[in-house]
Design a protein around this motif. Sequence first.
Motif, PDB file in Angstrom:
ATOM      1  N   ARG A 140      17.640  -2.924  10.566  1.00 35.43           N
ATOM      2  CA  ARG A 140      16.677  -3.111   9.617  1.00 35.43           C
ATOM      3  C   ARG A 140      16.633  -1.959   8.525  1.00 35.43           C
ATOM      4  O   ARG A 140      17.528  -1.093   8.361  1.00 35.43           O
ATOM      5  N   VAL A 141      16.149  -2.467   7.265  1.00 35.99           N
ATOM      6  CA  VAL A 141      15.842  -1.580   6.291  1.00 35.99           C
ATOM      7  C   VAL A 141      14.397  -1.549   5.903  1.00 35.99           C
ATOM      8  O   VAL A 141      13.784  -2.446   5.733  1.00 35.99           O
ATOM      9  N   ASP A 142      13.940  -0.292   5.855  1.00 33.14           N
ATOM     10  CA  ASP A 142      12.574   0.202   5.677  1.00 33.14           C
ATOM     11  C   ASP A 142      12.233   0.694   4.358  1.00 33.14           C
ATOM     12  O   ASP A 142      13.305   1.095   3.907  1.00 33.14           O
ATOM     13  N   PHE A 143      11.259   0.714   4.024  1.00 29.64           N
ATOM     14  CA  PHE A 143      10.837   1.297   2.605  1.00 29.64           C
ATOM     15  C   PHE A 143       9.203   1.663   2.492  1.00 29.64           C
ATOM     16  O   PHE A 143       8.484   1.159   3.345  1.00 29.64           O
ATOM     17  N   LYS A 144       9.076   2.977   1.881  1.00 28.45           N
ATOM     18  CA  LYS A 144       7.564   3.260   1.677  1.00 28.45           C
ATOM     19  C   LYS A 144       7.506   3.874   0.058  1.00 28.45           C
ATOM     20  O   LYS A 144       8.356   4.260  -0.367  1.00 28.45           O
ATOM     21  N   LEU A 145       6.280   3.354  -0.366  1.00 28.22           N
ATOM     22  CA  LEU A 145       6.063   3.417  -1.785  1.00 28.22           C
ATOM     23  C   LEU A 145       5.043   4.841  -1.711  1.00 28.22           C
ATOM     24  O   LEU A 145       4.155   5.079  -1.101  1.00 28.22           O
ATOM     25  N   ILE A 146       5.396   5.729  -2.537  1.00 28.06           N
ATOM     26  CA  ILE A 146       4.823   6.964  -2.872  1.00 28.06           C
ATOM     27  C   ILE A 146       4.214   7.316  -4.232  1.00 28.06           C
ATOM     28  O   ILE A 146       5.153   7.046  -5.227  1.00 28.06           O
ATOM     29  N   GLU A 147       3.010   7.658  -4.151  1.00 25.90           N
ATOM     30  CA  GLU A 147       2.350   7.576  -5.416  1.00 25.90           C
ATOM     31  C   GLU A 147       2.796   9.367  -6.044  1.00 25.90           C
ATOM     32  O   GLU A 147       2.943  10.080  -5.321  1.00 25.90           O
ATOM     33  N   ASN A 148       2.913   9.254  -7.332  1.00 26.27           N
ATOM     34  CA  ASN A 148       3.438  10.490  -8.269  1.00 26.27           C
ATOM     35  C   ASN A 148       2.151  11.436  -8.069  1.00 26.27           C
ATOM     36  O   ASN A 148       1.139  11.033  -8.049  1.00 26.27           O
ATOM     37  N   GLN A 165       0.822  -1.246   0.086  1.00 29.63           N
ATOM     38  CA  GLN A 165       0.233   0.105  -0.001  1.00 29.63           C
ATOM     39  C   GLN A 165       0.824   1.291  -0.050  1.00 29.63           C
ATOM     40  O   GLN A 165       1.827   1.279   0.643  1.00 29.63           O
ATOM     41  N   PRO A 166       0.539   2.140  -0.848  1.00 35.30           N
ATOM     42  CA  PRO A 166       1.160   3.454  -1.003  1.00 35.30           C
ATOM     43  C   PRO A 166       1.244   4.178   0.495  1.00 35.30           C
ATOM     44  O   PRO A 166       0.092   4.085   1.366  1.00 35.30           O
ATOM     45  N   GLU A 167       2.229   4.988   0.693  1.00 37.99           N
ATOM     46  CA  GLU A 167       2.201   5.735   2.066  1.00 37.99           C
ATOM     47  C   GLU A 167       2.400   4.912   3.589  1.00 37.99           C
ATOM     48  O   GLU A 167       2.017   5.682   4.290  1.00 37.99           O
ATOM     49  N   LYS A 168       2.584   3.539   3.432  1.00 41.26           N
ATOM     50  CA  LYS A 168       2.809   2.978   4.435  1.00 41.26           C
ATOM     51  C   LYS A 168       4.257   2.521   4.411  1.00 41.26           C
ATOM     52  O   LYS A 168       4.593   1.830   3.277  1.00 41.26           O
ATOM     53  N   THR A 169       4.934   2.299   5.598  1.00 37.89           N
ATOM     54  CA  THR A 169       6.223   1.958   5.932  1.00 37.89           C
ATOM     55  C   THR A 169       6.294   0.568   6.106  1.00 37.89           C
ATOM     56  O   THR A 169       5.502   0.036   6.884  1.00 37.89           O
ATOM     57  N   TYR A 170       6.882  -0.156   5.430  1.00 41.50           N
ATOM     58  CA  TYR A 170       7.391  -1.739   5.549  1.00 41.50           C
ATOM     59  C   TYR A 170       8.920  -1.894   5.832  1.00 41.50           C
ATOM     60  O   TYR A 170       9.644  -1.010   5.459  1.00 41.50           O
TER      61      TYR A 170
END
Length: 367
Positions: free
Chosen positions: A359-367, A252-257
């Motif tokens: 750890r390494v986290d990531f977040k997806l961001i919509e254009n 899901q966008p805008e959620k940190t994994y």
Amino acid sequence: MKYILVVILLFVNLLSAQNLVKNAGFESSKKGPWTYGDFHNNVLFWNSPSLGTPDLFSTDSKKMNTVNYRGTQKPKNGSMYAGIYTYTIKEKSDYREYIQNELKQTLKKKHIYKIEFYLSLAETSTHISKDIQLVFSSKIIGTTVKASALFTEPTTPKKLTHGCIKLKEEGQTQTVLLPFPEQTLLSYDWIKVELEYEALGFESLFTIGNFKTNENTTVKPLKRVDVNPFTYFYLDDFSITEIGVVPENIFQPEKTYTFKNVLFDFDKAVLLEPSIEELDKLAFHLKTNNNLNIEIYGHTDNDGLDSRNKELSLQRAKAVADYLIYKGLEKSKIKWFGFGADQPVVENNTEENRAINRRVDFKLIEN
């Protein structure tokens, strides 16, 4: 019973990895390539969907050996390979050549396939162009002209001179963009084109060539032109194989994994082998969702110097970013940051907790 199960599993894996392209290297033909343009109604399981005349070359033919009328080339494998014009103003028109293949089975919806083939620019080409498309279709497509008009004629079913049937109204198509840089195409040697594709579930055939008109084709001159300009490519060794199913857990966008299996050795920033599978799934998700960018965050525990922790966390985030770029993502869509020990998720009071904070986290961001 145990051995029977092993055999069954091996057979299932073999089926899932089979090449779905019939006569993938053009090795089987009815009468051999004795004259140029003798492709349609000759090469088994392939056809020419327009009145253009693709070529079949063979090292078994004295007339069309490794030296042919468009250059010098050996087959990638076997003794046969094909050739097509992707750009020319021959006969004062948008003359094009295409080749079409009916797959062994229809692609399955939400399954992932690897598409691979080889192409080589002919040395006599006056221009270079990256405008080559692969189009999947649910029905045989064809046209009664020689120009780039496969999808511009009326959709009324019509029997063609070449034996193709015009795409019916209910037919579906999907154009696949092929990834290759211009400088690679200029090698005049075989280059491998490969990409992953998520099937929509109707793909029974594919056609390859340049479907754009001359006006919409981007070309670059390679030499002084005293004759009609053209771009000509050799093609060989097509492969479409199933490699997996689209994962159910869509990010899901805008959620940190937090990556579960992105691992590094102590005090190092080199990705370990168990990291690859998880990163490949993320790369595929990003490539099939072009509206998404990604931010990557590296974290450490509080052991060691703060400056070293910041440096190491940044290096590890960059290692993840570099791998995603290697898998084909645009660098402009990726940002990475290193926070050291500044953002723990639990207290650094036990070894177990410190392992959680590394750890390494990531977040997806919509254009």
